[in-house]
Design a protein around this motif. Structure first.
Motif, short mmCIF file in Angstrom:
data_model
loop_
_atom_site.label_atom_id
_atom_site.label_comp_id
_atom_site.label_asym_id
_atom_site.label_seq_id
_atom_site.Cartn_x
_atom_site.Cartn_y
_atom_site.Cartn_z
N GLU A 167 0.83 -1.21 0.00
CA GLU A 167 0.00 0.00 0.00
C GLU A 167 0.87 1.26 0.00
N ARG A 168 1.99 1.24 0.71
CA ARG A 168 2.86 2.42 0.75
C ARG A 168 3.58 2.65 -0.57
N THR A 169 3.61 1.65 -1.41
CA THR A 169 4.25 1.80 -2.72
C THR A 169 3.38 2.58 -3.69
N ALA A 189 0.07 10.20 3.56
CA ALA A 189 -0.73 9.16 4.24
C ALA A 189 0.11 7.91 4.49
N ALA A 190 0.97 7.56 3.54
CA ALA A 190 1.82 6.38 3.71
C ALA A 190 2.78 6.55 4.87
N ARG A 191 3.36 7.74 4.99
CA ARG A 191 4.28 8.00 6.10
C ARG A 191 3.56 7.92 7.44
N ALA A 192 2.32 8.36 7.46
CA ALA A 192 1.55 8.35 8.71
C ALA A 192 1.33 6.93 9.21
N THR A 193 1.30 5.94 8.32
CA THR A 193 1.07 4.56 8.76
C THR A 193 2.25 4.00 9.54
N LEU A 194 3.39 4.67 9.51
CA LEU A 194 4.57 4.21 10.24
C LEU A 194 4.65 4.80 11.65
N ARG A 195 3.72 5.67 11.99
CA ARG A 195 3.73 6.28 13.32
C ARG A 195 3.18 5.32 14.38
#
Length: 324
Positions: A167-169, A189-195
């Motif tokens: 999904e982050r790709t 949004a992809a970066r936020a999933t790593l929080r």
């Protein structure tokens, strides 16, 4: 059971050089690697610079480790007199990938077994003989996630593997197909999933992507672009910018102006701020950290670009400075 045989093809990846740090521990992000390190080592407190990505405060908060802050000066040296207790650690950031000499001097005067080097902005800087070194390769290449940890601490490998890379790709593919603006919301949004995540093993997709990068070519082009900026640009008040040949994250340009990011964006030159929400000890413009977060231009010098793009950025920057 072996991998599936036959059927449809997976994404084709070109031959690569192998990973940079094959012996490193692999996590879904440098932040998760930092959390795993803190959770295993359990320091009483950790000293961290005011000038650092605010997300790096998440791991000590989640691990229940007290944070003390310190200032840096305009040479990126530690500006405070720090007394490190026997149960303390200290984290130092290799700013823009240009602080190797400062790290060597730091390790001569501080107990290296309690020093963590944050090489998130210095992918090509070799690990030092210290407690631990962190890396974030996605800051240098088109990767969905991933972080490396090199450490003398016996950090266990997480049982769970990250499964969010596909999904982050999507925003990476969107930029390739439809341009930078189209993928911007997606990358945020992809970066936020790593929080706020507990440590997981690096995904198979990210490991495959990392193994198929032409690192020598990327290093050579970064150095060439960095040197071209330095030759063509004047008025840089940041002493570190005189150091080339480090395959730096970017060319940091500082002339004490806070209006240039928007002027460059109008020319479709997107320059990040490191870091937009950071303020120093006093929280005012008197702090060096405040000024860097609002005024320093992280001009792109990476492997995607050559002389034409660097010259375009230099011309646009000169025009922006001269216009006001």
């Amino acid at each position: 059971m072996p991998d599936a045989i036959g059927g449809y093809f997976e994404l084709e990846l070109p031959p690569g050089q192998g990973e940079l740090y094959p012996d490193a521990l692999r996590f879904q992000s440098a932040r998760a690697a930092f959390f795993a390190l803190l959770e295993t080592g359990r320091p009483k407190r950790i000293w961290m610079p005011w000038y650092n990505c605010e997300t790096m405060l998440e791991p000590p908060a989640m691990a229940g480790v007290e944070v003390r802050r310190y200032r840096i000066d305009e040479q990126f040296n530690i500006a405070d007199d720090i007394e490190i207790d026997s149960r303390d650690w200290i984290l130092y950031v290799n700013y823009f990938g240009l602080c190797d000499e400062r790290i060597d001097r730091l390790l001569e005067r501080l107990p290296r077994e309690r020093v963590v080097i944050d090489n998130s902005q210095a992918l090509f800087s070799a690990p030092r003989d210290c407690l631990a070194t962190l890396y974030s390769p996605r800051k240098f290449f088109g990767l969905p996630d991933g972080g490396y940890l090199v450490t003398r601490v016996g950090v266990p490998i997480p049982d769970e593997q990250d499964n969010g890379s596909v999904e982050r790709t999507t925003p990476l593919l969107t930029r390739l197909d439809r341009g930078a603006e189209a993928g911007y919301a997606g990358i945020q949004a992809a970066r936020a999933t790593l929080r706020g995540q507990r440590p997981k093993r690096m995904s198979t997709l990210t490991q495959r992507l990392l193994a198929h990068i032409d690192y020598p070519s990327a290093i050579e082009r970064r150095n060439r672009n960095f040197e071209r900026y330095h030759r063509l640009l004047g008025g840089n008040e940041l002493p570190l910018a005189t150091q080339s040949g480090h395959a730096a994250l970017c060319y940091p340009f500082w002339n004490r102006r806070s209006d240039l990011h928007a002027k460059l964006a109008a020319k479709r030159i997107f320059v990040p701020r490191y870091w937009p929400n950071i303020r120093g000890e006093s929280g005012t413009a008197e702090d060096f950290e405040f000024r860097m977060s609002t005024e320093c231009l992280a001009l792109p010098c990476d492997h995607r670009y050559g002389p034409n793009e660097i010259d375009y950025v230099v011309a646009a920057l000169r025009a922006a400075i001269e216009a006001s």
